[in-house]
Design an enzyme around this catalytic site. Sequence first.
Site, PDB file in Angstrom:
ATOM      1  N   THR A 234      -3.551   1.324  14.156  1.00  0.00           N
ATOM      2  CA  THR A 234      -3.921   2.083  12.798  1.00  0.00           C
ATOM      3  C   THR A 234      -5.476   2.976  13.524  1.00  0.00           C
ATOM      4  OG1 THR A 234      -5.271   2.338  10.978  1.00  0.00           O
ATOM      5  CG2 THR A 234      -5.358   0.206  12.117  1.00  0.00           C
ATOM      6  N   HIS A 272      -7.998  -4.094   8.993  1.00  0.00           N
ATOM      7  CA  HIS A 272      -8.234  -3.190  10.252  1.00  0.00           C
ATOM      8  C   HIS A 272      -8.241  -4.264  11.582  1.00  0.00           C
ATOM      9  CE1 HIS A 272      -8.760   0.101   7.447  1.00  0.00           C
ATOM     10  NE2 HIS A 272      -8.088   0.740   8.232  1.00  0.00           N
TER      11      HIS A 272
HETATM   12  P1  NAD Z   1       4.078  -0.858   2.934  1.00  0.00           P
HETATM   13  O1  NAD Z   1       3.170  -2.027   2.423  1.00  0.00           O
HETATM   14  O2  NAD Z   1       4.789   0.013   2.076  1.00  0.00           O
HETATM   15  O3  NAD Z   1       5.153  -1.587   3.646  1.00  0.00           O
HETATM   16  C1  NAD Z   1       5.354  -2.877   4.665  1.00  0.00           C
HETATM   17  C2  NAD Z   1       6.673  -3.544   4.475  1.00  0.00           C
HETATM   18  O4  NAD Z   1       6.432  -4.845   5.273  1.00  0.00           O
HETATM   19  C3  NAD Z   1       6.805  -4.001   3.116  1.00  0.00           C
HETATM   20  O5  NAD Z   1       8.139  -3.662   2.678  1.00  0.00           O
HETATM   21  C4  NAD Z   1       6.636  -5.499   3.076  1.00  0.00           C
HETATM   22  O6  NAD Z   1       7.456  -6.226   2.334  1.00  0.00           O
HETATM   23  C5  NAD Z   1       6.850  -5.787   4.864  1.00  0.00           C
HETATM   24  N1  NAD Z   1       6.485  -7.216   5.369  1.00  0.00           N
HETATM   25  C6  NAD Z   1       5.067  -7.356   5.417  1.00  0.00           C
HETATM   26  N2  NAD Z   1       4.776  -8.575   5.841  1.00  0.00           N
HETATM   27  C7  NAD Z   1       6.217  -8.936   6.368  1.00  0.00           C
HETATM   28  C8  NAD Z   1       6.606 -10.316   7.076  1.00  0.00           C
HETATM   29  N3  NAD Z   1       5.681 -11.073   7.275  1.00  0.00           N
HETATM   30  N4  NAD Z   1       7.856 -10.326   7.196  1.00  0.00           N
HETATM   31  C9  NAD Z   1       8.723  -9.285   6.875  1.00  0.00           C
HETATM   32  N5  NAD Z   1       8.480  -8.108   6.167  1.00  0.00           N
HETATM   33  C10 NAD Z   1       6.920  -7.988   5.977  1.00  0.00           C
HETATM   34  O7  NAD Z   1       3.014  -0.300   4.141  1.00  0.00           O
HETATM   35  P2  NAD Z   1       3.370   1.011   4.669  1.00  0.00           P
HETATM   36  O8  NAD Z   1       2.468   2.015   4.334  1.00  0.00           O
HETATM   37  O9  NAD Z   1       4.754   1.578   5.019  1.00  0.00           O
HETATM   38  O10 NAD Z   1       2.859   0.770   6.386  1.00  0.00           O
HETATM   39  C11 NAD Z   1       3.808   0.255   7.309  1.00  0.00           C
HETATM   40  C12 NAD Z   1       2.845  -0.031   8.335  1.00  0.00           C
HETATM   41  O11 NAD Z   1       2.075   1.297   8.952  1.00  0.00           O
HETATM   42  C13 NAD Z   1       1.628  -1.090   8.555  1.00  0.00           C
HETATM   43  O12 NAD Z   1       1.832  -1.928   9.622  1.00  0.00           O
HETATM   44  C14 NAD Z   1       0.545  -0.382   8.344  1.00  0.00           C
HETATM   45  O13 NAD Z   1      -0.544  -0.777   8.762  1.00  0.00           O
HETATM   46  C15 NAD Z   1       1.110   0.865   9.108  1.00  0.00           C
HETATM   47  N6  NAD Z   1       0.202   2.257   8.569  1.00  0.00           N
HETATM   48  C16 NAD Z   1       0.264   2.857   7.426  1.00  0.00           C
HETATM   49  C17 NAD Z   1      -0.145   3.846   6.968  1.00  0.00           C
HETATM   50  C18 NAD Z   1      -0.267   4.492   5.622  1.00  0.00           C
HETATM   51  O14 NAD Z   1      -1.073   5.307   5.417  1.00  0.00           O
HETATM   52  N7  NAD Z   1       0.425   4.051   4.777  1.00  0.00           N
HETATM   53  C19 NAD Z   1      -1.280   4.418   8.119  1.00  0.00           C
HETATM   54  C20 NAD Z   1      -1.423   4.065   9.300  1.00  0.00           C
HETATM   55  C21 NAD Z   1      -0.755   2.652   9.335  1.00  0.00           C
HETATM   56  N1  USQ Z   2     -11.329   7.107  -0.139  1.00  0.00           N
HETATM   57  C1  USQ Z   2     -11.948   7.697  -1.222  1.00  0.00           C
HETATM   58  N2  USQ Z   2     -11.551   7.659  -2.370  1.00  0.00           N
HETATM   59  C2  USQ Z   2     -10.516   7.071  -2.550  1.00  0.00           C
HETATM   60  C3  USQ Z   2      -9.709   6.555  -1.674  1.00  0.00           C
HETATM   61  C4  USQ Z   2     -10.044   6.295  -0.463  1.00  0.00           C
HETATM   62  O1  USQ Z   2     -13.316   8.450  -0.878  1.00  0.00           O
HETATM   63  O2  USQ Z   2     -10.168   7.101  -3.957  1.00  0.00           O
HETATM   64  C5  USQ Z   2     -11.938   6.978   1.112  1.00  0.00           C
HETATM   65  C6  USQ Z   2     -12.071   5.731   1.843  1.00  0.00           C
HETATM   66  O3  USQ Z   2     -13.427   4.995   1.373  1.00  0.00           O
HETATM   67  C7  USQ Z   2     -12.064   5.910   3.406  1.00  0.00           C
HETATM   68  C8  USQ Z   2     -11.084   6.967   3.391  1.00  0.00           C
HETATM   69  O4  USQ Z   2     -10.846   7.630   2.195  1.00  0.00           O
HETATM   70  O5  USQ Z   2     -13.172   6.213   3.897  1.00  0.00           O
HETATM   71  C9  USQ Z   2      -9.448   6.398   3.622  1.00  0.00           C
HETATM   72  O6  USQ Z   2      -9.132   5.578   2.815  1.00  0.00           O
HETATM   73  P1  USQ Z   2      -7.600   5.284   2.381  1.00  0.00           P
HETATM   74  O7  USQ Z   2      -7.601   4.330   1.321  1.00  0.00           O
HETATM   75  O8  USQ Z   2      -6.889   6.409   2.350  1.00  0.00           O
HETATM   76  O9  USQ Z   2      -7.165   4.588   3.850  1.00  0.00           O
HETATM   77  P2  USQ Z   2      -7.564   3.284   4.605  1.00  0.00           P
HETATM   78  O10 USQ Z   2      -8.051   2.090   3.745  1.00  0.00           O
HETATM   79  O11 USQ Z   2      -8.171   3.527   5.766  1.00  0.00           O
HETATM   80  O12 USQ Z   2      -5.998   2.829   4.820  1.00  0.00           O
HETATM   81  C10 USQ Z   2      -4.844   3.430   5.031  1.00  0.00           C
HETATM   82  C11 USQ Z   2      -3.576   2.798   5.186  1.00  0.00           C
HETATM   83  C12 USQ Z   2      -3.786   1.763   6.181  1.00  0.00           C
HETATM   84  C13 USQ Z   2      -4.003   2.485   7.566  1.00  0.00           C
HETATM   85  C14 USQ Z   2      -5.029   3.465   7.422  1.00  0.00           C
HETATM   86  C15 USQ Z   2      -5.054   4.479   8.440  1.00  0.00           C
HETATM   87  O13 USQ Z   2      -3.462   1.745   3.747  1.00  0.00           O
HETATM   88  O14 USQ Z   2      -2.581   0.812   6.444  1.00  0.00           O
HETATM   89  O15 USQ Z   2      -4.110   1.663   8.564  1.00  0.00           O
HETATM   90  O16 USQ Z   2      -4.811   4.335   6.195  1.00  0.00           O
HETATM   91  S1  USQ Z   2      -6.842   4.715   8.928  1.00  0.00           S
HETATM   92  O17 USQ Z   2      -7.379   5.088   7.924  1.00  0.00           O
HETATM   93  O18 USQ Z   2      -6.686   5.639   9.956  1.00  0.00           O
HETATM   94  O19 USQ Z   2      -7.281   3.542   9.651  1.00  0.00           O
END
Ligand code: NAD
Ligand code: USQ
Length: 483
Positions: A234, A272
């Site tokens: 991330t 994080h």
């Molecule tokens: P999500 O919660 O929708 O999906 C995660 C999946 O992993 C789920 O289906 C869950 O059941 C599975 N899982 C969790 N722990 C597990 C385990 N121990 N064994 C097997 N399966 C397991 O999350 P997402 O939004 O799809 O995020 C996926 C990845 O991408 C994460 O690692 C997250 O940190 C990263 N990421 C997501 C975002 C975002 O904005 N969604 C941004 C940056 C990074």
């Molecule tokens: N934020 C607001 N209002 C809201 C929601 C969020 O102001 O209603 C702000 C938060 O305070 C933060 C920013 O928006 O400063 C981003 O927050 P977010 O909830 O959109 O994202 P974050 O918590 O950082 O996490 C998400 C995913 C995580 C991934 C991360 C990428 O859930 O899995 O790792 O985005 S990053 O932000 O680049 O670390």
Amino acid sequence: MAHLLSTSCSLKIPSCRKTSFQSLDQSPNAFPTSFTVKTSKSLVRRVVLPGESSQRSHTVYATTTPIKQEASAQKRSSLHQSSNDPSSKQKRVMVIGGDGYCGWATALHLSNKGYEVAIVDNLIRRLFDNQLGLDSLTPITSIHNRIRCWKSLTGKTIELYIGDICDFEFLSETFKSFEPDAVVHFGEQRSAPYSMIDRSRAVFTQHNNVIGTLNVLFAIKEYREQCHLVKLGTMGEYGTPNIDIEEGYLTITHNGRTDTLPYPKQASSFYHLSKVHDSNNIAFTCKAWGIRATDLNQGVVYGVTTEETAMHEELCNRLDYDGVFGTALNRFCVQAAVGHPLTVYGKGGQTRGYLDIRDTVQCVEIAIANPAQPGEFRVFNQFTEQFSVNELAALVTKAGEKLGLDVKTISVPNPRVEAEEHYYNAKHTKLIELGLKPHLLSDSLLDSLLNFAILYKDRVDSKQIMPSVSWRKIGAKTKTVTA
Ligand code: NAD
Ligand code: USQ
């Protein structure tokens, strides 16, 4: 409002197989991370879906008992290229976390592109939703129905292994059975607020994420040395330093000597931080064991539709809008659709990298098609544009007004501990150099996301919108999250 910690919980899986989760307690491993298919003593299940007679469609593996190697695993090896030839295009991709938001879209995309795909997931994300009383904006069907639908539309099979990657025995068997050339690892607890609810969630998050990733590294070393690990990290690992953010490494001159070192990490939630620990473990094993790995430091993802998920309503992806799992832009679109003021936390100057989910799937494919070298720990910053929260709110307001919505914004006392006004300039050129064609945030995308939110607005539970988790108030006492 559902209570966070219930004593047990079950999910309904079609095809008449009932699943139940282990009961919860307050220990670090209190959260059930695996379940067994209960209708049979056998821990190996081959699920034959209606209309597919005897043909293998997908396999559900439970967790702890060794699985008999299936004949099909041997048959398969003649169908795919040797993964020991690092120059060959990698064909067999294991998508860990393939039932989740990024994972489901990626699994379909890779399958569509001709990769043989297996999903590994313990479905715990669906359990979190049940425990917290949350739901996706979009209705999502079971993973079994999703895979069956994909097969009937395209003729392509996605294998399914249900289990917890923290269970090394389970993971070993999936590796031996599927023989991946690449592993895309999405399978983590990914919500920063979830990790800040209470001690048990903090410990669960770090245990689940760090141990799961460690197990994947050991499985690669033990069973598939040449397998390329594509790990979702991330952008939040870097924090918000007052200098430019590089892609993974920084060249520093100190007291007259120069070195290129891992970029300093300043993560700001227990979630994080789990990613920082993962990155360190992966980097170490690349050095020590010659693992080939790509760490994709992904920004915040928005959007819901990809080419593949749009093919049928049963393929629809999840879209989280609640205060725990919902992310900024997705939340703002849903808030605008239901007439809830946009929830800008604090001053709203928080700037992050963002990308369309269509680019998530593209980036992962690019990483797989251009694997890291043995021993290489490669880091890509995976996002396409930077926005502050205030800028996002302004964009959604403008797009909403065009659709006739009356969009207001409120400043919510920031539940997090983070800089609200800061410098932010993060590099993100490596994926572009490898061929990424970004889908930049445009009026038309915002229109379609808003229209999507309007379409499903009756499913919105407005009580779930305001944030309920405070970084400062987290304590050891187990918390129930209430709306
Ligand atoms: P999500 O919660 O929708 O999906 C995660 C999946 O992993 C789920 O289906 C869950 O059941 C599975 N899982 C969790 N722990 C597990 C385990 N121990 N064994 C097997 N399966 C397991 O999350 P997402 O939004 O799809 O995020 C996926 C990845 O991408 C994460 O690692 C997250 O940190 C990263 N990421 C997501 C975002 C975002 O904005 N969604 C941004 C940056 C990074
Ligand atoms: N934020 C607001 N209002 C809201 C929601 C969020 O102001 O209603 C702000 C938060 O305070 C933060 C920013 O928006 O400063 C981003 O927050 P977010 O909830 O959109 O994202 P974050 O918590 O950082 O996490 C998400 C995913 C995580 C991934 C991360 C990428 O859930 O899995 O790792 O985005 S990053 O932000 O680049 O670390």
